[in-house]
Design a protein around this motif. Structure first.
Motif: not given
Length: 912
Positions: A87-110
């Protein structure tokens, strides 16, 4: 001829049956090996995905993630979302598919709204594993494991994802034991490769060949022979992971797989044919000689048919029959070897299955977050309950006076007493080296002892082995904070053998224990830090309150004493003036001591402030002796100033701190002297230092007492005597002297007395003591004549009438200065609005509001925002002073008041 045929035909049939059985056994063994390889990979994959499930399930339960809080999400994911490869990353995405935060790397708008895995994940209520894609954050080929995040009402508010690096996933597949052109792969239900070895990059995302798919659907056993996507015909074995819609495939080229058995069958068939021809030829020559060999072979065959698998043909039979008997026996031997290998494989598969069961149970235990001792006991219990071992125990590495040892802390299994009496020494030079346990700890890797009776070790180790009837043991070390802290020992007594593949899986188990211990240690450290911060805040609040309560009455004592010195001095005789001066000096020293109580925390933090100045030594010593006279007279001790004829000396020091040290030393000399004794102060001038000695001829100290002399709160056995004390004076005195740039040493002899020596740097010139006359308000105002003194109106907001009277009388000697008193904050605000005074003196603790609140209200009004305000308070904590200055106070004068500072400050502001 009939006799020959009656022997040859059954013998030939027997050979054919044996060949067919060998071929079937060989094929079955090949299939079992393929299935075992598939089972191992499937087990690893299930453990990897299981860890990810546990983490995502835990995170999805957190309220801060359900709230889609980016900051708390980052703290959680980066604080504990490392689940390791692949596993290289864990993400939290909201119901609209927007990235909220990531365990690795900057939380850029994706946005992932267009991703198929996002749509599928939001459409399900549980876990979903998507098809291979190119990661938008990592740029790598990945498959995404998703879990919806639901609010308390059951509404899906977002999604947690764990991104599987498919290149790293391929690294989990075994490589070293693959035959030429052999493959092992992880395939999704749509026949898409997630990982394949070899050449993982070439196959990720491609589709399994149609031939393989068709035959797999029709096969009831999962074993097929089909042509792969690369055109090579292979024998495949598969295992399904229905929960994740995955399957594991292992393939070996069919030509290679059956080449050995086909070759052997060919030669065995040739041998049978040759034997048959030779038999027919021999029939024409000596049919009568064949009867006895035929009877022997017939008997052997009957025994074999009756189930006597250990039966062997007579290899001494004449001619070709002897050779047939040899071949027959070889055939039976090979059959027995195959059966033995089958039994070994079955035991190995059973042990791997038990280990996977233990891993699953242990991960559930770790998820509950038990204390280390409870975790150790549960791990041992799991290993025994799953029959991975008959005896399981855990030992901790501990330091003792005899060196480093392993002390058992958990035990489950047969035998009374557990590991009682077993203490394993790790000293490399010790003769008591304790076998495989010590070896595993020194090398830092698992150690297997399949023959404990022959293992090296001391008498204690072998007594432990015999007591619990162990013949085989594996010892696996585990770590915490990067250091080996203990071992897991698994033992059996029935000769069961541990092997290297099992060791690799046990290392995974120990890695999980290491993660659990590290997590527990970090949690304990956070709790300890919070407790320490709370204790420090409580101490600060206590010191602040104590300072305020002591300074308030002391302000009146010192204030009215100074007023008497200023305006009634001439009316007093010499004795009264001296007594008044003593009251003033004692009050000044008490104020300094209160400051010292506050400075305890500053000393601990290395932040004690000093007021270094050139100070006349003789006046300071005179004051010390004068302040010590009441105690000396009470106890019948004479004070001797042995420096009376010393030239005028000057020292660069903080006079308050030096006076505090000398008062403590003289006080100790008086308290520990015998009635009728004396305490002497001596001064010597050295090359670059001044030496001050405090000498008494009292009870002295022993060498044992001297050893604990500077320990805080240690009264050296005199706490039960009538002599008062706390045991902190010498410790604080030495710290203060060292801060002043000097040294403090003590020499003492029991029943002979004590000599304390201070050495301080020289000053540059003599300096007299501060004179009371210097506090004259006319001088403080710049030496102006009465008619030209400061003019203006001063508003003093103070609820203590004694303090108000003191300031009113102090400033009342300036006839053109009007002092107005307000006893509450509300009254002060009203008078400030009405009178617009030239200066406001503000007490910071008022009955109806704090000084900070009053300052804020003054600054908020246009009519009073420009007024000059000086804080005048008994709170002297650095935080209080800084808060007042930030709120708008020009200065902060701590009570008890320094008349010189107050008069000069008031005069400067009124004249300005």
């Amino acid at each position: 001829m009939l006799v020959v045929l009656s022997v040859v035909v059954p013998l030939t049939a027997l050979q054919v049956v044996g060949l067919l059985r060998d071929k079937q056994a060989a094929e079955a063994e090949v299939h079992r090996n393929l299935e075992a390889r598939v089972a191992i990979v499937a087990g690893r994959l299930e453990v990897v995905l299981g860890r990810a499930e546990q983490l995502l399930t835990f995170l999805a339960s957190r309220e801060e993630l359900k709230a889609m809080s980016a900051s708390r999400c980052v703290e959680l994911l980066r604080g504990g979302a490392d689940i390791g490869q692949p596993f290289n990353n864990v993400l939290l995405v909201d119901a609209e598919g927007q990235l909220v935060c990531a365990a690795a790397g900057a939380a850029v708008p994706v946005s992932f709204a267009d991703r198929e895995w996002f749509k599928q994940g939001m459409a399900t209520d549980g876990f979903n594993l998507g098809r291979p894609v190119i990661g938008r954050l990592t740029g790598k080929q990945a498959a995404v494991l998703t879990l919806p995040v639901q609010s308390r009402l059951g509404t899906k508010v977002g999604m947690l994802t764990a991104s599987i690096d498919l290149r790293q996933l391929a690294e989990l597949l075994p490589r070293g034991d693959l035959p030429a052109q052999g493959t092992i792969a992880i395939v999704q239900s749509r026949a898409v490769f997630l990982a394949r070895s070899p050449d993982p990059d070439l196959w990720i995302g491609r589709t399994v060949s149609q031939d393989v798919q068709d035959k797999r659907r029709k096969s009831p056993t999962g074993i097929i022979v089909a042509t792969g996507a690369d055109g090579i015909e292979r024998t495949y074995a598969t295992a399904n992971l229905a929960k994740y819609d995955l399957s594991v495939w292992a393939g070996t080229p069919a030509s290679l797989l059956y080449a050995s058995s086909n070759h052997e069958i060919f030669w065995r068939a040739a041998t049978v044919g040759l034997v048959t021809l030779l038999g027919l030829l021999a029939a024409f020559i000596g049919a009568h000689r064949l009867a006895l060999p035929l009877h022997s072979m017939a008997a052997t065959t009957r025994e074999l048919a009756a189930g006597g698998l250990g039966m062997r043909a007579d290899e001494t039979l004449p001619g070709e029959f002897g050779e047939v008997a040899v071949e027959f026996n070889r055939l039976m031997n090979r059959q027995e070897d195959s059966a033995a290998q089958l039994r070994v494989s079955e035991r190995r598969a059973l042990r791997v299955s038990k280990l996977y069961e233990a891993l699953s149970s242990m991960n559930q235990a770790i998820a509950r977050g038990p204390e280390p001792q409870a975790l150790f006991e549960e791990v041992c219990g799991i290993c025994v309950r799953t029959r991975l071992a008959e005896v399981a125990w855990i030992g901790e590495v501990r330091g003792t006076t005899q060196g480093w040892v392993v002390a058992p802390v958990a035990w489950v299994g047969r035998g009374e007493g557990g590991t009682e009496g077993l203490l394993i020494t790790l000293d490399a030079d010790s003769q008591a080296q304790e076998g495989p346990i010590s070896t595993a700890l020194r090398l830092g890797r698992p150690t297997i002892a399949n023959d404990l009776a022959g293992a090296e070790g001391g008498a204690g180790w072998h007594e432990f082995r015999r007591r619990h009837a162990l013949s085989t043991l594996i010892v696996v070390p585990f770590m915490c904070d990067g250091a080996v802290v203990g071992v897991l020992g698994l033992g059996v007594g029935g000769g069961d053998i541990f092997d290297e593949p099992l060791v690799a899986l046990l290392e995974n188990m120990m890695h999980d224990i290491t993660l659990a211990l590290d997590s527990h240690k970090r949690k304990a450290a956070r709790v300890a830090l919070m407790d320490a911060e709370a204790a420090n805040q409580a101490k600060t609040a206590f010191l602040s309150r104590m300072s305020h309560e002591l300074r308030t009455p002391l302000n009146a004592i010192l204030g009215f004493t100074q007023l008497l010195q200023l305006h009634s001095r001439e009316a007093l005789d010499e004795t009264a003036r001296q007594r008044l001066d003593n009251v003033f000096l004692a009050g000044t020293q008490l104020r300094a001591l209160i400051d010292d109580v506050l400075d305890v925390s500053r000393i601990e933090a290395g932040q004690l402030s000093l007021q270094m100045m050139e100070t006349g030594l003789q006046p300071l010593l005179d004051g010390v002796l004068r302040m010590s006279e009441p105690l000396a007279e009470k106890t019948g001790i004479a004070l001797q100033a042995a420096y009376a004829h010393t030239p005028v000396l000057c020292v660069n020091t903080d006079p308050t701190r030096l006076r505090q040290v000398l008062l403590n030393l003289v006080s100790n000399g008086i308290k520990y002297s015998r009635p009728g004794g004396r305490v002497m102060l001596e001064v010597d001038q050295l090359d670059t230092q001044l030496q001050i000695r405090v000498i008494d001829h009292g009870i002295g100290m022993s060498q044992d007492q001297m050893a604990g002399l500077f320990q805080a709160f240690n009264r050296l056995g005199r706490e039960n005597t009538p002599i008062e004390g706390t045991g902190i004076g010498l410790n604080l005195s030495r710290q203060l002297v060292e801060l002043l740039g000097g040294t403090l040493t003590v020499a003492s002899q029991e029943n002979a007395g004590t000599q304390v020596t201070l050495r301080l740097p020289h000053g540059e010139g003599a300096s007299g003591a501060v004179r009371i006359a210097d506090l004259d308000p006319m001088r403080a105002s710049g030496g102006l004549a009465p008619g030209s003194g400061p003019k203006g109106r001063v508003l003093y907001i103070e609820d203590n009438p004694v303090n108000a009277m003191l300031v009113e009388q102090l400033l009342g000697h300036w006839p053109e200065v009007q002092v107005v008193i307000a006893s509450t904050g509300a009254q002060g605000l009203a008078l400030a609005e009405c009178l617009r005074p030239d200066l406001i003196l503000l007490d910071m603790q008022l009955p109806d509001m704090t000084g900070l609140e009053l300052l804020a209200r003054l600054r908020a009004r246009d009519s009073t925002g420009h007024l000059r305000v000086i804080a005048l308070s008994a709170s002297a904590m650095a935080a209080d002073i800084e808060a007042a200055r930030r709120a708008g106070a020009e200065a902060y004068w701590a009570k008890p008041m320094d008349f010189g500072e107050v008069l000069q400050g008031v005069a400067a502001r009124l004249n300005g």
